[in-house]
Enzyme design. Structure first.
Site, PDB file in Angstrom:
ATOM      1  N   LEU A 255       0.884  -1.163   0.000  1.00 52.47           N
ATOM      2  CA  LEU A 255       0.000   0.000   0.000  1.00 52.47           C
ATOM      3  C   LEU A 255       0.916   1.204   0.000  1.00 52.47           C
ATOM      4  CD1 LEU A 255      -2.827  -0.549   2.680  1.00 52.47           C
ATOM      5  CD2 LEU A 255      -3.140  -0.152   0.247  1.00 52.47           C
ATOM      6  N   ASP A 256       0.626   2.196  -0.803  1.00 56.17           N
ATOM      7  CA  ASP A 256       1.441   3.412  -0.810  1.00 56.17           C
ATOM      8  C   ASP A 256       1.418   4.060   0.565  1.00 56.17           C
ATOM      9  OD1 ASP A 256       1.963   3.196  -3.571  1.00 56.17           O
ATOM     10  OD2 ASP A 256       0.041   4.141  -4.021  1.00 56.17           O
TER      11      ASP A 256
END
Length: 183
Positions: free
Chosen positions: A41-42
């Site tokens: 996930l960023d």
């Protein structure tokens, strides 16, 4: 071992960071030794991140050939119309090619934890929430898809990967699961 972790906003999906100043990483949350993220996930995305010490399980969870559904709650700028939602459902042409079709529906604003820092609110620009389910996982795909249909993402929270759900996990908290349960 399989761990479900609620990754807070601003945290990197790795255990070390060599930047100056260092940023928050998974090492800051007391996760069991020997696990690593199955997917990413960023830093500016929140929500469900699965971690494991089982390479075969990580492969089943992340390899595009297994098409594990990933569900996101997405706060977008603007008021989605039927045409924008249909474009997302049909698949969107991005600079790295067309996406697979997505499941998408309008969502009432979910009862989420406050984000730190909060999403900037502009009184003159409406926003809305979508529930978006994908079966692929390109870099920043949800953000690029919503932008492509004229709905920039303001907040992105992954709430499910296959059979695994975020439910009941506060940001920065984790729980162990049986790794036998796959979608």
């Amino acid at each position: 071992m399989l761990i479900a972790f609620n990754k807070p906003y601003g945290v990197l999906c790795q255990f070390t960071d060599r930047s100056t100043p260092p940023r928050s990483t998974l090492a800051d949350f007391g996760l069991p030794p020997g696990v690593y993220a199955a997917g990413r996930l960023d830093a500016d995305s929140e929500g469900l991140l699965l971690l494991t010490d089982d390479g075969a399980l990580a492969h089943r969870l992340t390899d595009p050939r297994h098409k594990q559904p990933k569900t996101y709650w997405v706060q977008v700028e603007g008021s989605p119309d039927a045409g924008q939602l249909e474009r997302l459902r049909q698949g969107v042409l991005l600079n790295d090619g067309p996406t697979l079709p997505a499941q998408v529906r309008l969502l009432e604003p979910p009862g989420l934890w406050p984000r730190d820092p909060p999403v900037r609110v502009r009184k003159s620009v409406p926003d809305a929430w979508l529930e978006l389910t994908l079966r692929e996982g390109r870099n920043r795909q949800v953000r690029r898809m919503t932008a492509a249909v004229g709905l920039p993402t303001l907040r992105l929270v992954r709430v499910a990967i296959g059979a695994y759900r975020l439910e009941g996990l506060a940001p920065g908290r984790w729980r162990e699961h049986s790794s036998r349960r796959m979608a």
